[in-house]
Design an enzyme around this catalytic site. Structure first.
Site, PDB file in Angstrom:
ATOM      1  N   LYS A  93      11.235  54.726  55.149  1.00 26.30           N
ATOM      2  CA  LYS A  93      10.933  54.300  56.520  1.00 26.30           C
ATOM      3  C   LYS A  93      10.160  52.991  56.523  1.00 26.30           C
ATOM      4  O   LYS A  93      10.347  52.142  57.382  1.00 26.30           O
ATOM      5  CB  LYS A  93      10.105  55.380  57.228  1.00 26.30           C
ATOM      6  CG  LYS A  93      10.942  56.528  57.753  1.00 26.30           C
ATOM      7  CD  LYS A  93      10.164  57.349  58.765  1.00 26.30           C
ATOM      8  CE  LYS A  93       9.439  58.473  58.087  1.00 26.30           C
ATOM      9  NZ  LYS A  93       8.850  59.444  59.046  1.00 26.30           N
ATOM     10  N   ARG A 150      14.227  64.141  46.527  1.00 27.84           N
ATOM     11  CA  ARG A 150      14.733  63.485  47.716  1.00 27.84           C
ATOM     12  C   ARG A 150      16.068  62.820  47.416  1.00 27.84           C
ATOM     13  O   ARG A 150      16.432  62.592  46.265  1.00 27.84           O
ATOM     14  CB  ARG A 150      13.728  62.460  48.210  1.00 27.84           C
ATOM     15  CG  ARG A 150      13.541  61.292  47.238  1.00 27.84           C
ATOM     16  CD  ARG A 150      12.408  60.391  47.680  1.00 27.84           C
ATOM     17  NE  ARG A 150      12.485  60.138  49.112  1.00 27.84           N
ATOM     18  CZ  ARG A 150      11.413  59.893  49.861  1.00 27.84           C
ATOM     19  NH1 ARG A 150      10.208  59.896  49.334  1.00 27.84           N
ATOM     20  NH2 ARG A 150      11.552  59.644  51.142  1.00 27.84           N
ATOM     21  N   GLU A 196       7.164  62.996  60.384  1.00 29.09           N
ATOM     22  CA  GLU A 196       6.115  62.260  61.076  1.00 29.09           C
ATOM     23  C   GLU A 196       6.800  61.290  62.040  1.00 29.09           C
ATOM     24  O   GLU A 196       7.718  60.581  61.635  1.00 29.09           O
ATOM     25  CB  GLU A 196       5.261  61.465  60.083  1.00 29.09           C
ATOM     26  CG  GLU A 196       4.097  60.772  60.785  1.00 29.09           C
ATOM     27  CD  GLU A 196       3.338  59.779  59.904  1.00 29.09           C
ATOM     28  OE1 GLU A 196       3.811  59.479  58.795  1.00 29.09           O
ATOM     29  OE2 GLU A 196       2.285  59.303  60.363  1.00 29.09           O
TER      30      GLU A 196
END
Length: 557
Positions: free
Chosen positions: A268, A258, A33
């Site tokens: 983020k 992850r 994104e």
RNA sequence: AGCCUGGUGGUGUAAUGGUAGCACAGGAGUUUUUGGUACUCUCAGUCGGGGUUCGAGUCCCUGCCGGGCUGCCA
């Protein structure tokens, strides 16, 4: 792909290829994104997706998952492309946006309404939350769930036309308010957002949710294996539901754990805070675990790729040690970085028996790991500088460096012996007076006597004075989120993560190096010219990583 | 609490019913004009309890522990 010991994803894909699933095709995608910069965690995903495509003779798309214009920016979209390319991967002409599919997605939404599988809901945020139930209690159906299809259609049309306020209505899909998986309790697939979109401008007043956009985007692109992180596991039933109910190509979603690294963050959202609250210099601050920050710090793409390979792939949660990253970095840099000489804290060294005005040139090896890197000339004269910590007045037993009466080698130059220490009024050491052995030119003597210590130096007649920035870990705690009640990760910031040195001296040939080219200051570490430094008058050097230092380690205690 | 998911040396990851291996980190040493590099050696592990089996890290049962999930974020 015939090696064994495949990770679980490559195992699945090998089997799919062998059984001719998807006609044996492999097509992946990397779908960030554009709401922030790419970081090391993304690197793992990029290497995985593009790597698998390569290994299986398949393709990997780059797709910007831009379904929420309130958080997304073109700056981020631009940076994402730059970072993926820098990492060494190529999507050819396959750069896509989820927004490319807005029209198709909209038509599919209409189709679901027509089939009685979706409805316009007028519950407020608060009401919807109450209806959803909890982890242990089932939800209740929305009062709008059974409204006429034509009414939903009309309302949806008017949502699209911008007739209603944000938040006043949603389009929901009719699945099961009793499902133990909360994502299946009639999830919202369209919400009203009166927001300009970087790609579609003001065309849309409604935007699809992640769940309604992601799987279908994969499907439209002919993706075969949709790899994502563990937190999307609970969304897989939804992913599957849409592909089945829309009767479209059905990629297989596979989740993996992850990447986490100790002493840093991989979110983020948290990085945005560091940037916005000015705890760092921006997304590309060399202390940031962003790809742009690491690049500016001097990390090489190949070191990061090697790291991503070495961290492995599995479903269990993991926290990788920083040491592995640094190992990959040094391993790569050791092979390619040219060597230079420099001193961080200069200490004057005068050679009493060297001719006053003589300046000579000596040969220095550019890279002992790579003979083809050749040699360079460095100047030598009566007045030199060495690093202050390479001299000790009262050295411990195994100190090999300079001390009064001890002979050491000045790298690529001569053997010198310290004869006298000159001190200032405050007792601080100001200068060392040494004698050199003219027979030792180049670093060896005819009698082949052993000199254990070799130190670096710079010549006062030619050295230059850049600003040098040393970096340490951004956080003090292995897990920055491990904090006392009422505090957050910011309380774990390391106040000493950046040290700037103003009096360092380095050999002049540093200015010959190309920007971004890594080099080693011998015995100190790997460096690179800061990409934002204005050359050459105000040169700024970033230390990428220090050398391994087994002596310092042993003497820490 | 319900559902989902996972547990192999300090860290990460292999072994798919048959000798628990590799990498990083740690320790010891050799080489060395970087206390770097390279090389050698070394320490250290299957979450607990039952069961199936000639044989279990692997299969079954059970307990314990970790992570995720109650956005109109992705």
């Amino acid at each position: 792909m015939e090696e064994k010991n495949l990770d679980f994803i490559r195992t699945i894909i090998s089997e799919d290829v062998a059984s001719q699933k998807n006609e044996g095709r492999v097509h992946t995608r990397f779908p960030p994104e554009p709401n922030g910069y790419l970081h090391l965690g993304h690197a793992k995903s990029i290497c995985l997706n593009f790597g698998i495509a390569n290994e299986f003779n398949g393709l990997c798309n780059l797709r910007l998952d831009d379904t929420n214009p309130s958080a997304e920016k073109v700056e981020y979209a631009r940076a994402i492309q730059e970072d993926v390319k820098w990492l060494g991967f190529d999507w050819d002409d396959r750069l896509f946006h989820a927004s490319d599919y807005f029209q198709q997605l909209y038509e599919w939404a209409v189709q679901l309404i027509n089939e009685g599988k979706a409805y316009v809901c007028e519950l407020s945020f608060e009401e919807m939350r109450k209806h959803r139930g909890t982890l242990t209690e089932p939800g209740k159906n929305s009062p709008y769930r059974e409204r006429e299809r034509s009414e939903s259609l009309d309302l949806f049309e008017r949502m699209k036309a911008g007739e209603f306020e944000e938040g006043s209505k949603t389009l929901r899909v009719k699945i099961d308010m009793h499902s133990p998986n909360l994502n299946m309790r009639d999830p919202v697939i369209y919400r009203i957002l009166h927001q300009e979109h970087p790609e579609t401008g003001d065309k849309w007043k409604i935007y699809p949710s992640y769940d309604f956009a992601h799987g279908q985007s994969d499907s439209l692109e002919g993706i075969t294996h949709s790899l994502c992180t563990l937190e999307f596991e609970h969304h897989r039933p939804l992913y599957d539901w849409f592909c089945q109910n829309l009767q479209i190509h059905h990629p297989q979603q596979i989740e993996f754990a992850r990447l986490n690294l100790n002493y840093t963050i991989m979110s983020k959202r948290k990085m945005l805070r560091l940037v916005e609250e000015k705890h760092v210099d921006g997304w590309d601050d060399p202390r940031m675990p962003t790809l742009s920050g690491m690049r500016r710090r001097g990390y090489t793409a190949s070191a990061i790729r090697s790291f991503c390979e070495k961290v492995g792939l599995a479903k269990r949660e993991n926290v990788i040690e920083m040491e592995l990253l640094e190992f990959c970095l040094r391993e790569d840099l050791n092979k390619k970085a040219h060597r230079r000489l420099g001193v961080l804290e200069p200490l004057k060294l005068t050679i009493s028996n060297y001719p006053d005005d003589q300046v000579e040139e000596l040969d220095a090896v550019n890279n002992p790991e790579d003979p083809s890197a050749g040699t360079r000339k460095i100047t030598f004269s009566k007045h030199l500088f060495i690093d202050r910590n390479d001299f000790m007045e009262d050295p411990p037993k195994k100190f090999f460096r300079m001390a009064v009466g001890k002979e050491v080698r000045l790298k690529y130059a001569y053997y010198v012996t310290c004869k006298e220490v000159v001190k200032g009024e405050d007792g601080k050491i100001m200068e060392l007076i040494c004698e050199y052995d003219p027979q030792s030119r180049g670093g060896g003597t005819p009698d082949e006597r052993k000199v254990k210590g070799t130190i670096q130096w710079v010549d006062s007649t030619t050295a230059i004075n850049p600003e040098i920035r040393l970096y340490d870990r951004l956080f003090k705690a292995p897990n920055p989120d491990d904090v006392e009640e009422g505090k957050d990760f910011l309380s774990n910031l390391n106040p000493d993560s950046l040290t700037s040195l103003s009096s360092a001296l380095v050999e002049k040939s540093i200015t010959d190096l190309k920007a971004a080219e890594p080099f080693q200051l011998e015995r100190i570490g790997y460096f690179t010219v800061d990409s934002k430094s204005k050359s050459p008058d105000s040169l700024v050097l970033n230390r990428t990583v220090a050398m391994r230092d087994s002596w310092a380690k042993k003497h820490l205690k």
